[in-house]
Design an enzyme around this catalytic site. Sequence first.
Site, PDB file in Angstrom:
ATOM      1  N   ASP A 106      20.594 -57.761 -13.528  1.00  0.00           N
ATOM      2  CA  ASP A 106      21.360 -58.679 -13.324  1.00  0.00           C
ATOM      3  C   ASP A 106      22.946 -58.257 -13.281  1.00  0.00           C
ATOM      4  O   ASP A 106      23.260 -57.776 -12.390  1.00  0.00           O
ATOM      5  CB  ASP A 106      21.064 -59.573 -14.605  1.00  0.00           C
ATOM      6  CG  ASP A 106      21.943 -60.747 -14.849  1.00  0.00           C
ATOM      7  OD1 ASP A 106      22.486 -61.391 -13.939  1.00  0.00           O
ATOM      8  OD2 ASP A 106      22.279 -61.054 -16.042  1.00  0.00           O
ATOM      9  N   VAL A 156      15.864 -67.168 -14.258  1.00  0.00           N
ATOM     10  CA  VAL A 156      14.729 -67.409 -13.952  1.00  0.00           C
ATOM     11  C   VAL A 156      13.365 -66.778 -15.044  1.00  0.00           C
ATOM     12  O   VAL A 156      13.891 -65.868 -15.849  1.00  0.00           O
ATOM     13  CB  VAL A 156      14.231 -66.728 -12.496  1.00  0.00           C
ATOM     14  CG1 VAL A 156      14.921 -67.328 -11.392  1.00  0.00           C
ATOM     15  CG2 VAL A 156      14.644 -65.077 -12.632  1.00  0.00           C
TER      16      VAL A 156
HETATM   17  P1  5GP Z   1      21.391 -56.764 -17.085  1.00  0.00           P
HETATM   18  O1  5GP Z   1      21.702 -55.671 -18.140  1.00  0.00           O
HETATM   19  O2  5GP Z   1      21.386 -55.981 -15.774  1.00  0.00           O
HETATM   20  O3  5GP Z   1      22.533 -57.733 -17.250  1.00  0.00           O
HETATM   21  O4  5GP Z   1      20.261 -57.509 -17.395  1.00  0.00           O
HETATM   22  C1  5GP Z   1      18.885 -56.953 -17.517  1.00  0.00           C
HETATM   23  C2  5GP Z   1      17.781 -57.716 -18.297  1.00  0.00           C
HETATM   24  O5  5GP Z   1      18.427 -58.840 -18.660  1.00  0.00           O
HETATM   25  C3  5GP Z   1      16.512 -57.578 -17.560  1.00  0.00           C
HETATM   26  O6  5GP Z   1      15.715 -56.510 -17.892  1.00  0.00           O
HETATM   27  C4  5GP Z   1      16.222 -58.855 -18.376  1.00  0.00           C
HETATM   28  O7  5GP Z   1      15.432 -58.665 -19.437  1.00  0.00           O
HETATM   29  C5  5GP Z   1      17.242 -59.843 -18.612  1.00  0.00           C
HETATM   30  N1  5GP Z   1      17.631 -60.736 -17.586  1.00  0.00           N
HETATM   31  C6  5GP Z   1      18.606 -60.590 -16.812  1.00  0.00           C
HETATM   32  N2  5GP Z   1      18.505 -61.823 -16.008  1.00  0.00           N
HETATM   33  C7  5GP Z   1      17.471 -62.523 -16.212  1.00  0.00           C
HETATM   34  C8  5GP Z   1      16.801 -63.771 -15.664  1.00  0.00           C
HETATM   35  O8  5GP Z   1      17.209 -64.477 -14.880  1.00  0.00           O
HETATM   36  N3  5GP Z   1      15.566 -63.933 -16.273  1.00  0.00           N
HETATM   37  C9  5GP Z   1      15.220 -63.264 -17.323  1.00  0.00           C
HETATM   38  N4  5GP Z   1      14.079 -63.862 -18.212  1.00  0.00           N
HETATM   39  N5  5GP Z   1      15.708 -62.117 -17.959  1.00  0.00           N
HETATM   40  C10 5GP Z   1      16.822 -62.035 -17.446  1.00  0.00           C
END
Ligand code: 5GP
Length: 178
Positions: A106, A156
């Site tokens: 994300d 999602v």
């Molecule tokens: P980042 O550190 O890249 O912002 O987020 C990574 C983590 O956030 C992912 O491994 C996941 O656990 C959670 N995450 C990010 N976007 C989503 C989403 O749309 N749905 C869900 N269920 N988890 C998300």
Amino acid sequence: MDKITFLDKTFVKYISEKEIEEATERVAKQINEDYKNDQPILLVTLNGAIVFAVELMKKLTMPCRISCVKLSSYSGTSSTNQVKELVGLNEDLTGQRVLIIEDIVDTGVTYEHMHKMLMDAHAKDVRMATMAFKPDAYKKDLPVHYVALPIPNKFVIGHGLDYDGWGRNLTDIYQVTE
Ligand code: 5GP
């Protein structure tokens, strides 16, 4: 089931199991080509990546080993920008090629944290394979090497992804409604 509610949110069916399977197959082919002369360590991020990781690794043909870490950066439906290490590395990664297997990238905060952790552990090379990627939310410069499903910046669940623990066992991916 086209619609499902968990806690205060309703989700609609967004990506079918069949599309996920086809996308996983595409990614596996690229990985098999790129690592055909290597023996990488697959680093699976718990809990979300378990479903994708199992499906992906069954399609990989090179000799490889598997290790798991558990990190957390999300609370509810948004990123906290802080990464908690719940289960850390317990392998010697010196000189190893590491392929991270993620459920979703994300903002990239978790990926950047892991990348640093792996470089500090003297990995030879670190790459990312993720089931879903939100390019519009991504804020980092590290390349995201293998993406099964690029998706818009909306929350999602399903196919391993949860909303406060719910929804991981859904076979399709569901998107939150407004
Ligand atoms: P980042 O550190 O890249 O912002 O987020 C990574 C983590 O956030 C992912 O491994 C996941 O656990 C959670 N995450 C990010 N976007 C989503 C989403 O749309 N749905 C869900 N269920 N988890 C998300």
